[in-house]
Design an enzyme around this catalytic site. Structure first.
Site, PDB file in Angstrom:
ATOM      1  N   ASN A   1      37.272  56.770  70.766  1.00  0.00           N
ATOM      2  CA  ASN A   1      35.879  57.211  70.847  1.00  0.00           C
ATOM      3  C   ASN A   1      35.716  58.668  70.442  1.00  0.00           C
ATOM      4  OD1 ASN A   1      34.849  54.735  71.711  1.00  0.00           O
ATOM      5  ND2 ASN A   1      35.287  55.185  73.851  1.00  0.00           N
TER       6      ASN A   1
ATOM      7  N   ASP B   1      35.140  56.595  60.801  1.00  0.00           N
ATOM      8  CA  ASP B   1      34.471  55.392  61.284  1.00  0.00           C
ATOM      9  C   ASP B   1      35.317  54.156  61.028  1.00  0.00           C
ATOM     10  OD1 ASP B   1      32.237  54.092  62.485  1.00  0.00           O
ATOM     11  OD2 ASP B   1      31.621  53.391  60.512  1.00  0.00           O
TER      12      ASP B   1
ATOM     13  N   ASP C   1      38.716  54.502  63.661  1.00  0.00           N
ATOM     14  CA  ASP C   1      38.624  54.475  65.123  1.00  0.00           C
ATOM     15  C   ASP C   1      39.044  53.137  65.728  1.00  0.00           C
ATOM     16  OD1 ASP C   1      36.401  53.107  64.216  1.00  0.00           O
ATOM     17  OD2 ASP C   1      34.932  54.508  65.052  1.00  0.00           O
TER      18      ASP C   1
ATOM     19  N   ARG D   1      43.395  49.733  68.538  1.00  0.00           N
ATOM     20  CA  ARG D   1      44.408  48.691  68.611  1.00  0.00           C
ATOM     21  C   ARG D   1      45.811  49.282  68.727  1.00  0.00           C
ATOM     22  NH1 ARG D   1      40.230  46.520  65.875  1.00  0.00           N
ATOM     23  NH2 ARG D   1      40.708  47.515  63.883  1.00  0.00           N
TER      24      ARG D   1
ATOM     25  N   ASP E   1      30.354  53.121  68.863  1.00  0.00           N
ATOM     26  CA  ASP E   1      30.390  53.222  67.399  1.00  0.00           C
ATOM     27  C   ASP E   1      29.054  52.837  66.782  1.00  0.00           C
ATOM     28  OD1 ASP E   1      31.086  53.324  64.747  1.00  0.00           O
ATOM     29  OD2 ASP E   1      32.322  51.541  64.778  1.00  0.00           O
ATOM     30  N   HIS E   2      28.570  51.652  67.102  1.00  0.00           N
ATOM     31  CA  HIS E   2      27.338  51.176  66.478  1.00  0.00           C
ATOM     32  C   HIS E   2      26.118  51.958  66.958  1.00  0.00           C
ATOM     33  CE1 HIS E   2      29.406  48.086  64.381  1.00  0.00           C
ATOM     34  NE2 HIS E   2      29.742  47.401  65.466  1.00  0.00           N
TER      35      HIS E   2
ATOM     36  N   ASP F   1      26.114  54.974  64.863  1.00  0.00           N
ATOM     37  CA  ASP F   1      25.750  54.571  63.493  1.00  0.00           C
ATOM     38  C   ASP F   1      24.234  54.412  63.355  1.00  0.00           C
ATOM     39  OD1 ASP F   1      28.343  54.575  62.619  1.00  0.00           O
ATOM     40  OD2 ASP F   1      28.621  52.410  62.771  1.00  0.00           O
TER      41      ASP F   1
END
Length: 400
Positions: free
Chosen positions: A51, A104, A107, A112, A125-126, A129
């Protein structure tokens, strides 16, 4: 903060059940960008929270917005040859936008690597965005200036981009699958290359060049809906249709499936009334701050939709932050000022715009941090810290 809670028990239970499901068919993304991002992520230390990478990319977008705004607040620099934006600004902007795009893409891979994949990261994230969807297009407006692209036409360009972003999440609200749009990768590459080109040849190119009798601004305007109709909207409609036909989606009644569109359409109608009926034609006086206001309200609507789709709860049909907007539009567009012998002054309407923008921004930030804080508390995680691998982690999710 202030005792306000944004997430209900239904939201939190929905987040617990949430599993990220996406499909990426973009050749640029699959065959070029993902291999590149896989290489890049190896250079990031594992203690670095995904993040934090996401937020760093967003800050680069904001810094670039501020930098260009410093030299061209009202989009008139291109109208005056003696007041052009320095070329180095375009190079810095190109580097920043490509770095933001790269971060972007990295991340999720970092999540993972560190075992921290989960709903918070996707939401984070979104959500960011959705804010970038207004900041990045505004870079382009400075290239054309108000002579080639008047603010009222900029308004429709902004809403074209809002629509492209929003429909992909409406699609997921119905299908349960994030079909990653082709347009995102091509847009980020396109903006980067345009900014580099501007650094090389100078911004005057965009004012003097015509193709088949069309200005560069005309081509930019036309390309937005045309590319969306070619690569996005029909595919979204098809995917939603197939999810009902094959019974693979959420199977909501049609009226409920369309519910996310209500708040979006209300915001478009209310802002369009203001833009075209303002007592002082405020869009021409304060275009940048107006677009920031519209983008902030749009981001709040989009974030609430993302929360609803991820938690499998009902989406809002109207956004609470639009009530102050409705009042402001009524004041600014009141049709009987002349009959009452009253005139809303330019300064008064400007103060109204700035005041509403500040209020909406604070309210949206409060909503964002509130949702993140409540999710962190529920899942016992920290937004910007990688926890011990032995602990159950929920932090990020994005497709390979």
């Amino acid at each position: 903060m202030l005792g306000i809670k944004y997430l209900t028990e239904a939201h939190l239970k929905g987040f617990e059940r949430y599993k990220y499901n996406s499909i990426d068919t973009s050749y640029l993304s699959v065959y070029i960008m993902h291999p590149f991002w896989n290489k890049c992520v190896q250079y990031f230390p594992k203690w670095l929270a995904p993040n934090l990478i996401t937020f760093s990319g967003f800050l680069l977008t904001v810094v670039t917005f501020i930098l260009i705004a410093f030299y061209d607040w009202d989009f008139t620099a291109a109208n005056n040859i003696d007041r052009t934006v320095p070329r180095w600004v375009w190079l810095v902007a190109a580097i920043n936008i490509f770095l933001a795009y790269t971060l972007d893409g990295i991340d999720g891979k970092q999540a993972r690597r560190t075992g921290t994949s989960g709903p918070l990261g996707e939401l984070f994230d979104h959500g960011l965005d959705s804010y970038s969807s207004v900041l990045i297009p505004i870079y382009m407006f400075t290239l054309f200036g108000t002579n080639l692209l008047p603010p009222k036409r900029m308004f429709f360009c902004i809403w074209n981009i809002f629509l492209n972003f929003y429909l992909s999440h409406v699609e997921k609200y119905s299908t349960g699958v994030m079909f990653l749009p082709w347009g995102y990768d091509f847009t980020m590459w396109g903006v980067t290359l345009v900014l580099i080109f501007t650094f090389i040849v100078g911004s005057s190119f965009w004012q003097t060049t015509q193709i088949f009798g069309l200005t560069t601004a005309n081509i930019f305007e036309i390309s937005l809906p045309v590319t969306a109709m070619m690569s996005s909207h029909p595919i979204i409609i098809k995917n939603i249709y197939l999810s009902y036909k094959n019974k693979t989606g959420k199977m909501r009644p049609i009226w409920e499936a369309a519910r996310p569109l209500f708040a979006f359409l209300w915001l478009f109608i209310i802002t369009m009334i203001w833009v075209f009926n303002s007592a002082n034609n405020i869009i021409n006086l304060e275009p940048r701050i107006m677009f920031v206001l519209f983008g902030t309200l749009f981001s709040n609507i989009a974030c609430r939709l993302i929360v609803a789709q991820m938690s499998d709860t009902r989406c809002d049909g109207f956004n609470i932050l639009m009530w102050p907007l409705v009042v402001v539009v009524m004041v600014s567009c009141f049709p009987f000022y002349d009959k009452l012998g009253v005139q809303l002054s330019v300064d008064a309407e400007r103060w109204i715009v700035h005041g509403l923008t500040i209020f909406s921004t604070i309210a949206h930030i409060h909503y964002g941090q509130g949702v993140v804080r409540e999710m962190c508390h529920h899942f016992r995680i920290k937004c910007f810290k990688v926890r011990d691998q032995k602990d159950p982690l929920l932090g990020y999710s994005k497709s390979e």
